[in-house]
Design a protein around this motif. Sequence first.
Motif, PDB file in Angstrom:
ATOM      1  N   LEU A 104       0.825  -1.205   0.000  1.00 14.72           N
ATOM      2  CA  LEU A 104       0.000   0.000   0.000  1.00 14.72           C
ATOM      3  C   LEU A 104       0.859   1.254   0.000  1.00 14.72           C
ATOM      4  O   LEU A 104       0.500   2.270  -0.626  1.00 14.72           O
ATOM      5  CB  LEU A 104      -0.915   0.009   1.229  1.00 14.72           C
ATOM      6  N   ARG A 105       1.981   1.207   0.671  1.00 18.05           N
ATOM      7  CA  ARG A 105       2.844   2.381   0.824  1.00 18.05           C
ATOM      8  C   ARG A 105       3.807   2.548  -0.351  1.00 18.05           C
ATOM      9  O   ARG A 105       4.323   3.639  -0.584  1.00 18.05           O
ATOM     10  CB  ARG A 105       3.624   2.226   2.131  1.00 18.05           C
ATOM     11  N   SER A 106       4.066   1.494  -1.100  1.00 16.63           N
ATOM     12  CA  SER A 106       5.063   1.515  -2.170  1.00 16.63           C
ATOM     13  C   SER A 106       4.509   2.132  -3.448  1.00 16.63           C
ATOM     14  O   SER A 106       3.290   2.278  -3.594  1.00 16.63           O
ATOM     15  CB  SER A 106       5.555   0.092  -2.449  1.00 16.63           C
ATOM     16  N   GLY A 109       0.973   1.707  -5.189  1.00 17.31           N
ATOM     17  CA  GLY A 109       0.014   1.345  -4.153  1.00 17.31           C
ATOM     18  C   GLY A 109      -1.082   2.378  -4.018  1.00 17.31           C
ATOM     19  O   GLY A 109      -1.573   2.923  -5.006  1.00 17.31           O
ATOM     20  N   CYS A 110      -1.453   2.685  -2.784  1.00 16.66           N
ATOM     21  CA  CYS A 110      -2.561   3.603  -2.522  1.00 16.66           C
ATOM     22  C   CYS A 110      -2.039   5.036  -2.380  1.00 16.66           C
ATOM     23  O   CYS A 110      -1.164   5.278  -1.533  1.00 16.66           O
ATOM     24  CB  CYS A 110      -3.294   3.182  -1.249  1.00 16.66           C
ATOM     25  N   ALA A 114       0.333   6.615   0.702  1.00 14.76           N
ATOM     26  CA  ALA A 114       1.659   7.124   0.365  1.00 14.76           C
ATOM     27  C   ALA A 114       1.889   8.527   0.903  1.00 14.76           C
ATOM     28  O   ALA A 114       3.043   8.926   1.137  1.00 14.76           O
ATOM     29  CB  ALA A 114       1.847   7.119  -1.142  1.00 14.76           C
ATOM     30  N   GLU A 115       0.829   9.294   1.131  1.00 14.32           N
ATOM     31  CA  GLU A 115       0.969  10.679   1.577  1.00 14.32           C
ATOM     32  C   GLU A 115       1.062  10.821   3.103  1.00 14.32           C
ATOM     33  O   GLU A 115       1.399  11.896   3.606  1.00 14.32           O
ATOM     34  CB  GLU A 115      -0.229  11.507   1.097  1.00 14.32           C
ATOM     35  N   THR A 117       2.050  10.719   7.083  1.00 15.65           N
ATOM     36  CA  THR A 117       3.247  10.896   7.893  1.00 15.65           C
ATOM     37  C   THR A 117       2.931  10.467   9.327  1.00 15.65           C
ATOM     38  O   THR A 117       1.770  10.212   9.671  1.00 15.65           O
ATOM     39  CB  THR A 117       3.688  12.368   7.910  1.00 15.65           C
ATOM     40  N   HIS A 118       3.962  10.411  10.168  1.00 15.92           N
ATOM     41  CA  HIS A 118       3.712  10.102  11.577  1.00 15.92           C
ATOM     42  C   HIS A 118       2.716  11.096  12.165  1.00 15.92           C
ATOM     43  O   HIS A 118       1.824  10.721  12.930  1.00 15.92           O
ATOM     44  CB  HIS A 118       5.024  10.155  12.370  1.00 15.92           C
ATOM     45  N   SER A 119       2.877  12.359  11.807  1.00 13.75           N
ATOM     46  CA  SER A 119       2.008  13.395  12.365  1.00 13.75           C
ATOM     47  C   SER A 119       0.571  13.243  11.893  1.00 13.75           C
ATOM     48  O   SER A 119      -0.370  13.336  12.689  1.00 13.75           O
ATOM     49  CB  SER A 119       2.540  14.780  11.982  1.00 13.75           C
ATOM     50  N   SER A 120       0.375  12.979  10.608  1.00 15.76           N
ATOM     51  CA  SER A 120      -0.991  12.873  10.081  1.00 15.76           C
ATOM     52  C   SER A 120      -1.718  11.640  10.593  1.00 15.76           C
ATOM     53  O   SER A 120      -2.947  11.599  10.607  1.00 15.76           O
ATOM     54  CB  SER A 120      -0.967  12.848   8.545  1.00 15.76           C
ATOM     55  N   LEU A 121      -0.975  10.633  11.021  1.00 19.66           N
ATOM     56  CA  LEU A 121      -1.576   9.384  11.497  1.00 19.66           C
ATOM     57  C   LEU A 121      -1.926   9.419  12.984  1.00 19.66           C
ATOM     58  O   LEU A 121      -2.585   8.505  13.479  1.00 19.66           O
ATOM     59  CB  LEU A 121      -0.628   8.212  11.242  1.00 19.66           C
ATOM     60  N   ARG A 122      -1.504  10.463  13.684  1.00 20.93           N
ATOM     61  CA  ARG A 122      -1.719  10.493  15.139  1.00 20.93           C
ATOM     62  C   ARG A 122      -3.190  10.372  15.512  1.00 20.93           C
ATOM     63  O   ARG A 122      -3.558   9.634  16.433  1.00 20.93           O
ATOM     64  CB  ARG A 122      -1.150  11.786  15.726  1.00 20.93           C
TER      65      ARG A 122
END
Length: 318
Positions: A104-106, A109-110, A114-115, A117-122
């Motif tokens: 998914l990340r490669s 993938g999606c 791919a967009e 980041t650690h911050s956006s996933l918090r």
Amino acid sequence: MIPASATVVLAPSALPAVLPAAAWPALRSAEVVYAAADLPGPARAALDAKPAPEPSELVRQRNVVLVAATPDDPAAAALITAGARVIDTPVPELVRAAEVMDRLRSPGGCPWDAEQTHSSLRQYLVEETYELLDAIEEGDRAAMREELGDVLLQVLFHARVAAEDPADPFGIDVVAAELVDKLVSRHPHVFGTGETVHTAEHQQVRWEELKQSEKRRESIVDGVALGQPATALAGKLGHRTGRAGVPLDLFPGGTSEAEKLFRIAAAARRGGTDPEGELRAVAKRFALDVRTAEAAARADGVEPAMLEADGWRHYWPT
């Protein structure tokens, strides 16, 4: 058709160094062991396998073993079509989950994945954690399975993002390895020759002592996550300082509502009560009472929005 002695051994790229036990008799008795083009180099070298010839030539040979990453490799597909025995290597679901996250990340993938980041996933980590907590409190086993998977996704996602860091990359294997090391070092009574631990309370004390020693903390409040919910934070601080002998009368002594709440939460945690969980239980019970009162009012043809204090008292469940 070719002789049954021709065998295709599938060694998925996720586990290139792992072969099933059933493959070894075939490998030992084979006249030639070939490596398919899709087999990773380290696995090919470890097996001392020769590069596979063209499929048309391969299918004419006898007593051969072809090791491939997938059955879609041309050489593997040709042997399988001709009737070769296939020995598969089962891939654990945790490994498959990491593979899916990687895809998914490669590239290809999606785009959304791919967009991130650690911050956006918090926000998602927090949301999924609370959804799991709710499933546990409700005793909903199906929801627990789903929410545990969602929390696991967050771990896999963050580890995959971390693997791309140019300065300090690490992936899920490093995360898992450090977890194993921590669990082993914090349980010397299980994995070593540490003192015997007879109770859960004793183990909790030893865990904190070992943690303090490992991390070389200078303060008793080092390591307390200050971003956790306020009630849980107050309780954690009360618990941690209680172990160090900090007296209750040193808690914030003001009369503001916040200071009162802190003292209640911190003292409750020292007394063995989880203030965050207990307060959430009370809040959920209150929300249920509100819904019950609203339903009772509507049954009498009264809109809840029109209720005043006495009306709420009338319909409030007893």
